[in-house]
Design a protein around this motif. Structure first.
Motif, mmCIF file in Angstrom:
data_model
loop_
_atom_site.group_PDB
_atom_site.id
_atom_site.type_symbol
_atom_site.label_atom_id
_atom_site.label_comp_id
_atom_site.label_asym_id
_atom_site.label_seq_id
_atom_site.Cartn_x
_atom_site.Cartn_y
_atom_site.Cartn_z
ATOM 1 N N ALA A 4 0.828 -1.206 0.000
ATOM 2 C CA ALA A 4 0.000 0.000 0.000
ATOM 3 C C ALA A 4 0.865 1.259 0.000
ATOM 4 O O ALA A 4 0.599 2.215 -0.736
ATOM 5 N N ILE A 5 1.918 1.264 0.806
ATOM 6 C CA ILE A 5 2.814 2.422 0.865
ATOM 7 C C ILE A 5 3.523 2.622 -0.472
ATOM 8 O O ILE A 5 3.576 3.742 -1.000
ATOM 9 N N ARG A 21 4.241 5.514 -5.581
ATOM 10 C CA ARG A 21 4.261 5.382 -7.040
ATOM 11 C C ARG A 21 3.239 6.314 -7.704
ATOM 12 O O ARG A 21 3.536 7.002 -8.667
ATOM 13 N N ARG A 22 2.041 6.353 -7.126
ATOM 14 C CA ARG A 22 0.959 7.148 -7.743
ATOM 15 C C ARG A 22 1.022 8.624 -7.414
ATOM 16 O O ARG A 22 0.674 9.454 -8.249
ATOM 17 N N PHE A 23 1.431 8.953 -6.174
ATOM 18 C CA PHE A 23 1.297 10.342 -5.730
ATOM 19 C C PHE A 23 2.616 11.024 -5.419
ATOM 20 O O PHE A 23 2.663 12.236 -5.248
ATOM 21 N N PRO A 28 1.695 13.383 1.661
ATOM 22 C CA PRO A 28 0.955 12.640 2.689
ATOM 23 C C PRO A 28 -0.192 11.817 2.092
ATOM 24 O O PRO A 28 -0.891 12.262 1.184
ATOM 25 N N PHE A 29 -0.343 10.611 2.602
ATOM 26 C CA PHE A 29 -1.486 9.758 2.308
ATOM 27 C C PHE A 29 -1.647 8.803 3.487
ATOM 28 O O PHE A 29 -0.728 8.619 4.275
#
Length: 88
Positions: free
Chosen positions: A54-55, A60-62, A66-67
């Motif tokens: 998940a991390i 990779r996407r953002f 922060p997420f």
């Protein structure tokens, strides 16, 4: 933006993402029990078998922003931390 303003903005984003997690919690318990969910800017991005998956997907996407990555559990497990400042 000063560091304090940036910290306030990150805290607000974390609050929103935690709130979104709570809103989705019952649904996630039936669809993704014990998986790790990735939430970014109030959007559920996906669920993953491991926390590191998940991390990695969040980076990779953002990018380095922060997420929220949180495990879907029926009951929260308390986290215990010992401060290095405590004399034993």
């Amino acid at each position: 933006m000063t560091t304090l303003e940036g910290s306030d903005a990150m805290a607000e984003q974390l609050e929103r993402e935690l709130k979104r997690f709570q809103e989705l919690h019952q649904e996630l318990l039936s669809t993704s029990p014990e998986k790790y969910v990735l939430i970014h800017e109030d959007q559920l991005v996906g669920s993953y078998d491991t926390e590191s998956d998940a991390i990695n997907e969040g980076y990779r996407r953002f990018g380095n922003v922060p997420f929220l990555v949180k495990q879907v559990l029926a009951t929260e497990r308390p986290l215990n931390f010992l401060s290095g400042l405590v004399e034993i």
